[in-house]
Design a protein around this motif. Structure first.
Motif, PDB file in Angstrom:
ATOM      1  N   ASN A   1       0.836  -1.183   0.000  1.00 18.90           N
ATOM      2  CA  ASN A   1       0.000   0.000   0.000  1.00 18.90           C
ATOM      3  C   ASN A   1       0.880   1.246   0.000  1.00 18.90           C
ATOM      4  N   PRO A   2       0.371   2.375  -0.497  1.00 20.61           N
ATOM      5  CA  PRO A   2       1.178   3.606  -0.500  1.00 20.61           C
ATOM      6  C   PRO A   2       1.659   3.949   0.897  1.00 20.61           C
ATOM      7  N   GLY A   3       2.922   4.296   0.974  1.00 20.93           N
ATOM      8  CA  GLY A   3       3.505   4.625   2.272  1.00 20.93           C
ATOM      9  C   GLY A   3       4.893   5.185   2.108  1.00 20.93           C
ATOM     10  N   GLU A   4       5.501   5.513   3.217  1.00 21.95           N
ATOM     11  CA  GLU A   4       6.848   6.090   3.212  1.00 21.95           C
ATOM     12  C   GLU A   4       7.871   5.012   2.869  1.00 21.95           C
ATOM     13  N   VAL A   5       8.929   5.426   2.195  1.00 23.69           N
ATOM     14  CA  VAL A   5       9.985   4.522   1.762  1.00 23.69           C
ATOM     15  C   VAL A   5      11.244   4.805   2.570  1.00 23.69           C
ATOM     16  N   ILE A   6      11.873   3.754   3.050  1.00 21.57           N
ATOM     17  CA  ILE A   6      13.110   3.923   3.803  1.00 21.57           C
ATOM     18  C   ILE A   6      14.215   4.439   2.891  1.00 21.57           C
ATOM     19  N   ARG A   7      15.100   5.263   3.465  1.00 18.63           N
ATOM     20  CA  ARG A   7      16.215   5.829   2.712  1.00 18.63           C
ATOM     21  C   ARG A   7      17.529   5.261   3.207  1.00 18.63           C
ATOM     22  N   GLY A   8      18.494   5.270   2.304  1.00 18.20           N
ATOM     23  CA  GLY A   8      19.849   4.872   2.642  1.00 18.20           C
ATOM     24  C   GLY A   8      20.812   5.999   2.342  1.00 18.20           C
ATOM     25  N   ARG A   9      21.753   5.735   1.497  1.00 20.38           N
ATOM     26  CA  ARG A   9      22.749   6.743   1.141  1.00 20.38           C
ATOM     27  C   ARG A   9      22.117   7.847   0.302  1.00 20.38           C
ATOM     28  N   SER A  10      22.700   9.045   0.420  1.00 19.74           N
ATOM     29  CA  SER A  10      22.226  10.162  -0.386  1.00 19.74           C
ATOM     30  C   SER A  10      22.682   9.970  -1.826  1.00 19.74           C
ATOM     31  N   LEU A  11      22.169  10.832  -2.705  1.00 18.51           N
ATOM     32  CA  LEU A  11      22.508  10.696  -4.121  1.00 18.51           C
ATOM     33  C   LEU A  11      24.001  10.857  -4.362  1.00 18.51           C
ATOM     34  N   THR A  12      24.638  11.785  -3.656  1.00 20.95           N
ATOM     35  CA  THR A  12      26.068  12.027  -3.864  1.00 20.95           C
ATOM     36  C   THR A  12      26.940  10.953  -3.227  1.00 20.95           C
ATOM     37  N   GLU A  13      26.354  10.118  -2.367  1.00 20.77           N
ATOM     38  CA  GLU A  13      27.129   9.068  -1.695  1.00 20.77           C
ATOM     39  C   GLU A  13      26.981   7.708  -2.366  1.00 20.77           C
ATOM     40  N   GLN A  14      26.195   7.631  -3.425  1.00 18.29           N
ATOM     41  CA  GLN A  14      25.990   6.353  -4.090  1.00 18.29           C
ATOM     42  C   GLN A  14      27.289   5.842  -4.698  1.00 18.29           C
ATOM     43  N   GLU A  15      27.582   4.583  -4.440  1.00 18.19           N
ATOM     44  CA  GLU A  15      28.820   3.954  -4.909  1.00 18.19           C
ATOM     45  C   GLU A  15      28.468   2.981  -6.040  1.00 18.19           C
ATOM     46  N   LEU A  16      28.836   3.359  -7.238  1.00 21.66           N
ATOM     47  CA  LEU A  16      28.574   2.520  -8.404  1.00 21.66           C
ATOM     48  C   LEU A  16      29.888   2.032  -8.988  1.00 21.66           C
ATOM     49  N   THR A  17      29.784   1.048  -9.838  1.00 24.43           N
ATOM     50  CA  THR A  17      30.969   0.462 -10.454  1.00 24.43           C
ATOM     51  C   THR A  17      31.690   1.511 -11.291  1.00 24.43           C
ATOM     52  N   PRO A  18      32.970   1.767 -11.029  1.00 25.56           N
ATOM     53  CA  PRO A  18      33.667   2.805 -11.803  1.00 25.56           C
ATOM     54  C   PRO A  18      33.858   2.417 -13.263  1.00 25.56           C
ATOM     55  N   GLU A  19      34.073   1.150 -13.522  1.00 30.69           N
ATOM     56  CA  GLU A  19      34.257   0.685 -14.887  1.00 30.69           C
ATOM     57  C   GLU A  19      32.986  -0.019 -15.353  1.00 30.69           C
ATOM     58  N   VAL A  20      32.660   0.174 -16.612  1.00 26.09           N
ATOM     59  CA  VAL A  20      31.451  -0.441 -17.169  1.00 26.09           C
ATOM     60  C   VAL A  20      31.824  -1.266 -18.405  1.00 26.09           C
ATOM     61  N   PRO A  21      32.492  -2.407 -18.229  1.00 28.70           N
ATOM     62  CA  PRO A  21      32.812  -3.242 -19.387  1.00 28.70           C
ATOM     63  C   PRO A  21      31.529  -3.775 -20.021  1.00 28.70           C
ATOM     64  N   THR A  22      31.502  -3.758 -21.343  1.00 25.16           N
ATOM     65  CA  THR A  22      30.283  -4.164 -22.053  1.00 25.16           C
ATOM     66  C   THR A  22      30.302  -5.622 -22.473  1.00 25.16           C
ATOM     67  N   GLY A  23      31.500  -6.226 -22.559  1.00 29.91           N
ATOM     68  CA  GLY A  23      31.569  -7.605 -23.017  1.00 29.91           C
ATOM     69  C   GLY A  23      31.481  -7.706 -24.524  1.00 29.91           C
ATOM     70  N   LEU A  24      31.415  -8.916 -25.024  1.00 28.47           N
ATOM     71  CA  LEU A  24      31.347  -9.156 -26.462  1.00 28.47           C
ATOM     72  C   LEU A  24      29.938  -8.875 -26.966  1.00 28.47           C
ATOM     73  N   PRO A  25      29.800  -8.184 -28.110  1.00 29.22           N
ATOM     74  CA  PRO A  25      28.457  -7.950 -28.650  1.00 29.22           C
ATOM     75  C   PRO A  25      27.702  -9.242 -28.947  1.00 29.22           C
ATOM     76  N   SER A  26      28.420 -10.270 -29.400  1.00 29.78           N
ATOM     77  CA  SER A  26      27.742 -11.533 -29.708  1.00 29.78           C
ATOM     78  C   SER A  26      27.152 -12.180 -28.456  1.00 29.78           C
ATOM     79  N   ALA A  27      27.744 -11.911 -27.284  1.00 29.93           N
ATOM     80  CA  ALA A  27      27.230 -12.496 -26.042  1.00 29.93           C
ATOM     81  C   ALA A  27      25.899 -11.897 -25.635  1.00 29.93           C
ATOM     82  N   LEU A  28      25.547 -10.751 -26.217  1.00 27.07           N
ATOM     83  CA  LEU A  28      24.278 -10.118 -25.881  1.00 27.07           C
ATOM     84  C   LEU A  28      23.106 -11.011 -26.270  1.00 27.07           C
ATOM     85  N   LEU A  29      23.270 -11.800 -27.337  1.00 27.96           N
ATOM     86  CA  LEU A  29      22.196 -12.682 -27.792  1.00 27.96           C
ATOM     87  C   LEU A  29      21.882 -13.753 -26.760  1.00 27.96           C
ATOM     88  N   GLU A  30      22.870 -14.146 -25.983  1.00 31.64           N
ATOM     89  CA  GLU A  30      22.676 -15.185 -24.979  1.00 31.64           C
ATOM     90  C   GLU A  30      22.343 -14.619 -23.608  1.00 31.64           C
TER      91      GLU A  30
END
Length: 500
Positions: free
Chosen positions: A290-319
């Protein structure tokens, strides 16, 4: 001829398919050593099935994904190989995603569709096997001595006659010579696999939607924080203007301009609160709550994401992408349906019968004199259908062509999604760097403008303009930071990650 192909395949260990033009007349060489029964046995042993066997269409995959700058040499490693909790490291976000994977309505519906497809496969596959049932009955009949034919007591000592029977029924077992039932099972199995891939696609989309909504919520929280801070600084400036206006230094126009900035900052706060509350409701819906308040964690500026974004082989996308695999399974099912349609040209052979016994004594129910049985072979061959069979074949072939086009479109959509995400990730990062420099410059400009205003060197107009420009630049920087985070989310989804 089709029977020669079946005979040739009968001697090979590999199963094959009998193909021919079912609407053409067939002739059998009388010199052949094969009898009709031998031919049928050969077809049964080799798994003879009409219709085309599935072969994956050839797809031209690019050597690299398109991006603003040349990508390094593609490697097998990909961002999509990471589990979603390895990409999104905010503990509160992880809790939200885990809840959604259990309670989300779309995902639960997808799971139910998988179960329905699995049950449908069982129903379809059961037609390949004999269906048997056991039955029994007990019948008591009373005969009249004074009926149309009077029965003397010496002839019928007892008017009551009781007998029982037990039977084993073989209910219409179809001999699948032409592979109609096997092709139908193949289509049902592909539909099951397609439903499973669709479930994975729903998981991928759900993880992406929850992360996107959560980061949007944290960005709105950041904007609200900026607005409140700006409102506080503008109220202090307004008090300064009021003090100067009371001393005759500032004009009434300066006062009204200061009030305008305060009201502008105050007006944005309810708007942001409205968007925050609506975003929380959206997240609650994704979580099946039901609609309600959502718990918060880190702020937007504190979000830790992967620094590198390897894409892999294009052919592997099919699998890796579930939507592409689901489109391929739809193609497999449509291809098998052609075999089902073509098998309707050939005779349909079925067997039905029962085995049992009838007796007035239980001890002699299964003795030789009490045994009863029947066996009914049946052959049905279409003679005239007014073009229905031919039209049905054309219909299934058109459906296969449509499924092929959808499969090809899904592949190209996947490559486009990855390219768009890569472009967004790099361009938004460049924009964020420039926007941070702009915010720094505007903050210093605002400081200097108010210093000059307090010292009586400059007018209030320049200070107010600097304040207004800084506020808008800070809000824009918040949105750009959100877009940078979302570009990683979209790239992770485009590469097919999130369903593991």
């Amino acid at each position: 001829m089709w029977w020669r192909r079946c005979r040739a395949r009968a001697g090979k260990p590999r199963l094959g398919s009998c193909r021919g033009r079912p609407h053409r007349r067939r002739e059998i060489d009388v010199k052949t050593p094969f009898t009709v029964s031998g031919l049928l046995a050969a077809c049964l042993l080799t798994g003879c099935a009409v219709g085309p066997d599935y072969h994956r269409p050839t797809v031209q995959t690019p050597s690299t994904f398109r991006a603003p700058t040349p990508q390094p040499t593609p490697e097998a490693a990909s961002l999509a190989d990471l589990k979603w909790w390895e990409v999104f490291k905010d503990e509160k976000l992880q809790e939200l995603i885990r809840t959604s994977l259990v309670e989300n309505y779309d995902l639960r519906d997808a799971v139910a569709r998988v179960e329905a497809a699995r049950a449908n496969l069982g129903i379809t596959r059961s037609d390949q096997f004999p269906n048997a049932e056991v039955g029994g009955s007990l019948t008591t009949t009373r005969l009249s001595r004074n009926g149309q034919l009077p029965l003397p007591v010496s002839f019928v000592p007892s008017q009551n006659r009781t007998f029982g029977q037990a039977t084993l029924n073989l209910l219409s077992f179809e001999v699948d010579i032409w592979g109609r039932l096997r092709r139908a099972t193949e289509a049902a199995r592909a539909n099951l696999l397609g439903a499973e891939e669709n479930r994975k696609a729903v998981v991928t989309t759900l993880v992406s939607d929850v992360a996107t909504s959560y980061f949007s919520l944290r960005e709105l929280d950041y904007e609200l924080e900026i607005s409140k801070e700006t409102l506080g600084t503008r109220q202090e400036s307004l008090r300064l203007i009021q003090t100067r206006q009371g001393g005759g230094v500032a004009t009434l126009l300066d006062l009204r301009q200061g009030e305008q900035l305060v009201d502008t900052a105050a007006e944005t706060i309810p708007q942001l609160q409205q968007r925050i509350e609506q975003t929380e409701n959206q997240i609650s819906l994704l979580l099946g709550k039901n609609p309600g308040e959502v718990i918060r964690g880190r702020s937007l500026t504190e979000q830790e994401l992967t620094p590198e974004v390897p894409t892999g082989l294009p052919s592997a996308l099919l699998e890796r992408r579930p939507d592409i695999r689901a489109a391929e399974q739809n193609l497999v099912a449509a291809n098998a349906e052609i075999g089902v349609a073509k098998a309707a040209y050939f005779p349909q052979i079925s067997l039905s019968g029962f085995l049992g016994g009838q007796s007035t004594q239980l001890s002699s129910l299964f003795s030789a004199p009490s045994r009863v049985w029947t066996l009914t072979p049946q052959v049905t061959q279409p003679v005239f259908t007014a073009g229905r069979l031919k039209s049905n074949v054309k219909f299934t072939e058109a459906q296969r062509q449509s499924a092929l086009i959808q499969y090809q479109k899904a592949i190209q959509t996947g490559f486009t999604d990855v390219s768009n995400a890569l472009i967004a990730h790099q361009r938004v990062r460049e924009s964020r760097v420039q926007q941070e420099l702009l915010v720094t410059a505007l903050a210093d400009r605002k400081r200097l403008a108010y210093v000059r205003y307090r010292g009586g060197v400059d007018t209030l107009l320049n200070a107010l303009d600097a304040d207004r420009d800084l506020f808008q630049a800070q809000l824009a920087l918040s949105q750009i930071r959100l877009n940078e985070v979302l570009s990683v989310v979209q790239l992770y989804k485009a590469l097919g990650g999130g369903w593991q």
